[in-house]
Design an enzyme around this catalytic site. Structure first.
Site, short mmCIF file in Angstrom:
data_model
loop_
_atom_site.label_atom_id
_atom_site.label_comp_id
_atom_site.label_asym_id
_atom_site.label_seq_id
_atom_site.Cartn_x
_atom_site.Cartn_y
_atom_site.Cartn_z
N GLY A 180 39.68 50.98 39.26
CA GLY A 180 38.12 50.95 40.06
C GLY A 180 37.54 50.10 40.05
O GLY A 180 37.44 49.44 40.38
N GLU A 181 36.60 50.16 39.13
CA GLU A 181 35.47 49.36 38.74
C GLU A 181 35.32 48.96 37.27
O GLU A 181 34.60 49.38 36.85
CB GLU A 181 34.06 49.02 39.87
CG GLU A 181 33.32 48.02 39.25
CD GLU A 181 33.38 47.75 40.08
OE1 GLU A 181 34.39 46.93 41.42
OE2 GLU A 181 33.86 45.78 38.85
N SER A 182 36.13 48.00 36.78
CA SER A 182 35.66 47.97 35.46
C SER A 182 34.59 47.23 34.95
O SER A 182 34.27 47.39 33.63
CB SER A 182 36.50 46.16 34.86
OG SER A 182 36.21 44.90 35.54
N CYS B 65 44.95 47.99 36.76
CA CYS B 65 43.64 46.70 37.75
C CYS B 65 42.69 46.66 37.28
O CYS B 65 42.85 46.30 36.02
CB CYS B 65 43.84 47.44 39.45
SG CYS B 65 43.12 46.47 40.41
N ARG C 153 40.00 38.16 37.29
CA ARG C 153 39.51 38.81 37.93
C ARG C 153 39.38 38.79 39.59
O ARG C 153 39.18 36.99 39.73
CB ARG C 153 37.98 39.64 37.52
CG ARG C 153 37.32 40.47 36.76
CD ARG C 153 36.41 40.98 36.82
NE ARG C 153 36.12 42.47 37.60
CZ ARG C 153 34.82 42.12 37.43
NH1 ARG C 153 33.39 42.09 37.24
NH2 ARG C 153 34.75 42.90 38.76
N ILE D 98 44.92 46.25 45.41
CA ILE D 98 43.67 46.20 45.62
C ILE D 98 42.61 45.27 45.16
O ILE D 98 41.75 45.82 43.45
CB ILE D 98 42.64 47.48 46.00
CG1 ILE D 98 44.12 48.77 46.83
CG2 ILE D 98 41.57 48.16 46.36
CD1 ILE D 98 44.49 49.78 46.27
N ARG D 99 42.09 44.35 45.93
CA ARG D 99 40.78 43.63 45.42
C ARG D 99 41.54 42.89 43.54
O ARG D 99 39.96 43.79 42.21
CB ARG D 99 39.78 44.13 44.53
CG ARG D 99 38.59 44.15 46.24
CD ARG D 99 37.66 44.91 45.90
NE ARG D 99 37.40 45.85 45.77
CZ ARG D 99 36.52 46.41 45.09
NH1 ARG D 99 36.57 45.57 43.10
NH2 ARG D 99 36.90 47.50 43.97
N HIS E 149 48.44 48.65 42.29
CA HIS E 149 48.10 50.71 42.15
C HIS E 149 50.02 51.49 41.79
O HIS E 149 49.91 52.01 43.10
CB HIS E 149 47.69 50.88 42.88
CG HIS E 149 45.86 50.36 42.52
ND1 HIS E 149 45.10 50.62 41.40
CD2 HIS E 149 45.69 49.27 42.63
CE1 HIS E 149 44.17 50.86 42.09
NE2 HIS E 149 44.16 49.27 42.57
N GLU F 157 50.15 54.10 41.50
CA GLU F 157 49.90 55.80 41.81
C GLU F 157 49.51 55.67 42.62
O GLU F 157 49.64 57.17 43.37
CB GLU F 157 48.68 56.53 40.95
CG GLU F 157 46.93 55.99 40.90
CD GLU F 157 47.05 53.79 40.68
OE1 GLU F 157 47.99 53.27 40.18
OE2 GLU F 157 46.15 53.04 41.05
N1 GLN Z 1 38.06 44.44 41.45
C1 GLN Z 1 38.26 45.85 40.58
C2 GLN Z 1 37.77 44.77 39.13
O1 GLN Z 1 37.07 43.57 38.83
C3 GLN Z 1 39.67 45.81 40.61
C4 GLN Z 1 39.84 46.45 41.55
C5 GLN Z 1 40.79 47.82 41.00
O2 GLN Z 1 40.96 48.49 40.22
N2 GLN Z 1 41.20 48.07 42.53
O3 GLN Z 1 36.96 45.66 38.01
#
Ligand code: GLN
Length: 190
Positions: A48-50, A80, A107, A134-135, A170, A172
């Site tokens: 997700g977004e850390s 991630c 990151r 993903i990113r 990921h 999942e």
């Molecule tokens: N770019 C996100 C972060 O820095 C991590 C991306 C992800 O969990 N798919 O938190």
């Protein structure tokens, strides 16, 4: 049956729950302190977004109790953003969160062009696994005793330190459940 707590503050926790349930594990969403009263056999930190997850963890008073449980041996699978939460160091920012996994992560390490991609990885004892990035962060440094589970183009994308597993990608969202069953085995024998 094992009981796995899935951190459910933000991100793709539902996919992890579904995978774990399909493998016969019981899951509980971790959203607040009282959810930690249950006797957990393992913990999943989803992607997700850390920054968002890290702030919520701090605001909800979850950082210290989770850190303590992990340090006392609770198995954890971090993917991630979850890997960023777990890492002792983050290369390109000052903020630290749980900081229990003795690695340095970078990151958004793949830049914009390669923001998202899939690849086949050789993963420790599991052979080839499909991996969706993903990113994603990668692991730029590991301390002694950290086992490298997988690399992608020379960069570490999966590592284990005792009870803690950190992945850049990921598992999942892919069809295979090999990584989740690898994790559940650790939870069963802890
Ligand atoms: N770019 C996100 C972060 O820095 C991590 C991306 C992800 O969990 N798919 O938190």
């Amino acid at each position: 049956m094992v009981l796995i707590g899935v951190l459910a503050l933000q991100g793709d926790f539902a996919e992890h729950k579904a995978k774990l349930a399909s493998l016969g594990a019981q899951t509980i969403e971790i959203r607040q302190l009282k959810d930690l009263e249950k006797p957990l056999d393992g913990l999943v930190l989803p992607g997700g977004e850390s920054t968002v997850q890290g702030k919520l963890l701090a605001d909800l008073g979850l950082l210290e109790p989770l850190r303590e449980r992990i340090q006392h041996g609770l198995p954890v699978l971090a993917t991630c953003a979850g890997l960023i939460l777990l890492a002792e160091n983050v290369e390109n920012q000052a903020k630290r969160y749980l900081g229990t996994l003795p690695v340095t992560v970078k990151r958004n390490a793949y830049g914009r062009q390669l923001g998202s991609f899939t690849s086949l990885l050789d993963f420790a004892d599991l052979g080839q696994v499909a991996a969706t990035f993903i990113r994603a962060p990668y692991i730029s440094e590991v301390e002694d005793e950290v086992e490298i589970l997988s690399k992608h183009q020379g960069k570490i994308v999966a590592a284990r330190y005792r009870n803690q597993i950190g992945l850049s990608f990921h598992p999942e969202v892919d069809e295979s459940d090999s990584i989740h069953s690898y994790f559940l085995k650790i939870c069963q024998t802890k």
